[in-house]
Write a protein that holds these residues in place. Structure first.
Motif, PDB file in Angstrom:
ATOM      1  N   ILE A  20       0.881  -1.290  -0.039  1.00 24.40           N
ATOM      2  CA  ILE A  20       0.012   0.023  -0.044  1.00 24.40           C
ATOM      3  C   ILE A  20       0.883   0.988   0.192  1.00 24.40           C
ATOM      4  O   ILE A  20       0.547   2.252  -0.798  1.00 24.40           O
ATOM      5  N   TRP A  21       1.871   1.269   0.782  1.00 21.90           N
ATOM      6  CA  TRP A  21       2.891   2.423   0.764  1.00 21.90           C
ATOM      7  C   TRP A  21       3.572   2.556  -0.392  1.00 21.90           C
ATOM      8  O   TRP A  21       3.739   3.819  -0.654  1.00 21.90           O
ATOM      9  N   GLN A  22       4.138   1.666  -1.109  1.00 23.52           N
ATOM     10  CA  GLN A  22       4.658   1.837  -2.208  1.00 23.52           C
ATOM     11  C   GLN A  22       3.843   2.426  -3.255  1.00 23.52           C
ATOM     12  O   GLN A  22       4.243   3.199  -3.946  1.00 23.52           O
ATOM     13  N   GLU A  23       2.528   2.035  -3.405  1.00 23.49           N
ATOM     14  CA  GLU A  23       1.758   2.811  -4.221  1.00 23.49           C
ATOM     15  C   GLU A  23       1.354   4.183  -3.811  1.00 23.49           C
ATOM     16  O   GLU A  23       1.528   5.009  -4.668  1.00 23.49           O
ATOM     17  N   ILE A  24       1.355   4.551  -2.609  1.00 22.26           N
ATOM     18  CA  ILE A  24       1.040   5.951  -2.224  1.00 22.26           C
ATOM     19  C   ILE A  24       2.407   6.592  -2.325  1.00 22.26           C
ATOM     20  O   ILE A  24       2.049   7.870  -2.738  1.00 22.26           O
ATOM     21  N   LYS A  28       4.889  11.821  -5.634  1.00 21.83           N
ATOM     22  CA  LYS A  28       5.910  12.512  -5.020  1.00 21.83           C
ATOM     23  C   LYS A  28       5.385  13.968  -4.365  1.00 21.83           C
ATOM     24  O   LYS A  28       5.818  14.655  -3.444  1.00 21.83           O
ATOM     25  N   ASP A  29       4.048  14.394  -4.924  1.00 22.76           N
ATOM     26  CA  ASP A  29       3.786  15.670  -4.486  1.00 22.76           C
ATOM     27  C   ASP A  29       3.091  15.918  -3.032  1.00 22.76           C
ATOM     28  O   ASP A  29       3.278  17.019  -2.698  1.00 22.76           O
ATOM     29  N   THR A  30       2.871  14.652  -2.454  1.00 23.66           N
ATOM     30  CA  THR A  30       2.468  14.962  -1.082  1.00 23.66           C
ATOM     31  C   THR A  30       3.001  14.013  -0.191  1.00 23.66           C
ATOM     32  O   THR A  30       2.491  13.488   0.787  1.00 23.66           O
ATOM     33  N   ILE A  31       4.228  13.695  -0.354  1.00 23.61           N
ATOM     34  CA  ILE A  31       4.834  12.549   0.416  1.00 23.61           C
ATOM     35  C   ILE A  31       5.187  12.968   1.840  1.00 23.61           C
ATOM     36  O   ILE A  31       4.742  12.278   2.863  1.00 23.61           O
ATOM     37  N   LYS A  32       5.206  14.347   2.122  1.00 24.54           N
ATOM     38  CA  LYS A  32       5.301  14.785   3.817  1.00 24.54           C
ATOM     39  C   LYS A  32       3.874  14.447   4.447  1.00 24.54           C
ATOM     40  O   LYS A  32       3.990  13.900   5.635  1.00 24.54           O
ATOM     41  N   GLU A  33       2.585  14.755   3.842  1.00 27.38           N
ATOM     42  CA  GLU A  33       1.621  14.164   4.357  1.00 27.38           C
ATOM     43  C   GLU A  33       1.370  12.688   4.500  1.00 27.38           C
ATOM     44  O   GLU A  33       1.023  12.265   5.992  1.00 27.38           O
ATOM     45  N   TYR A  34       1.967  12.028   3.660  1.00 29.54           N
ATOM     46  CA  TYR A  34       1.651  10.586   3.723  1.00 29.54           C
ATOM     47  C   TYR A  34       2.890  10.096   4.642  1.00 29.54           C
ATOM     48  O   TYR A  34       2.300   8.945   5.390  1.00 29.54           O
ATOM     49  N   GLU A  35       3.988  10.854   4.800  1.00 27.51           N
ATOM     50  CA  GLU A  35       5.036  10.284   5.885  1.00 27.51           C
ATOM     51  C   GLU A  35       4.224  10.522   7.426  1.00 27.51           C
ATOM     52  O   GLU A  35       4.382   9.691   8.318  1.00 27.51           O
ATOM     53  N   LEU A  36       3.497  11.378   7.375  1.00 27.53           N
ATOM     54  CA  LEU A  36       2.739  11.778   8.749  1.00 27.53           C
ATOM     55  C   LEU A  36       1.813  10.583   9.063  1.00 27.53           C
ATOM     56  O   LEU A  36       1.751  10.067   9.900  1.00 27.53           O
ATOM     57  N   LEU A  37       1.007  10.323   8.076  1.00 25.11           N
ATOM     58  CA  LEU A  37      -0.277   9.395   8.119  1.00 25.11           C
ATOM     59  C   LEU A  37       0.633   7.818   8.436  1.00 25.11           C
ATOM     60  O   LEU A  37       0.010   7.080   9.171  1.00 25.11           O
ATOM     61  N   PHE A  38       1.717   7.718   7.493  1.00 27.32           N
ATOM     62  CA  PHE A  38       2.684   6.299   8.191  1.00 27.32           C
ATOM     63  C   PHE A  38       2.799   6.392   9.728  1.00 27.32           C
ATOM     64  O   PHE A  38       2.598   5.400  10.169  1.00 27.32           O
TER      65      PHE A  38
END
Length: 67
Positions: A20-24, A28-38
């Motif tokens: 799932i995370w590899q897909e997300i 590259k445009d919203t990596i910071k938000e996804y890192e927080l979610l992770f």
């Protein structure tokens, strides 16, 4: 037996999470938000597992009283 079961399930969850995370992370445009979610999910995981264990305990105790 219990530890083996934990390891087996942890591997399955890790593979699913990684997929799932590899897909997300390909966007590259919203990596910071996804890192927080992770980070949030990694912190919530033990809580989720512990709550399920407690629920099973009370469910089993409830079933014992019904007998």
């Amino acid at each position: 037996s219990l530890i083996d079961s934990y390891l087996e399930h942890a591997k399955e969850v890790a593979k699913l999470e990684n997929s799932i995370w590899q897909e997300i992370f390909t966007s590259k445009d919203t990596i910071k938000e996804y890192e927080l979610l992770f980070d949030i999910i990694l912190k919530l995981k033990p809580y989720i597992f512990n709550i399920q264990t407690i629920k099973e305990y009370y469910k089993e105790k409830s079933d014992e009283r019904a007998v």
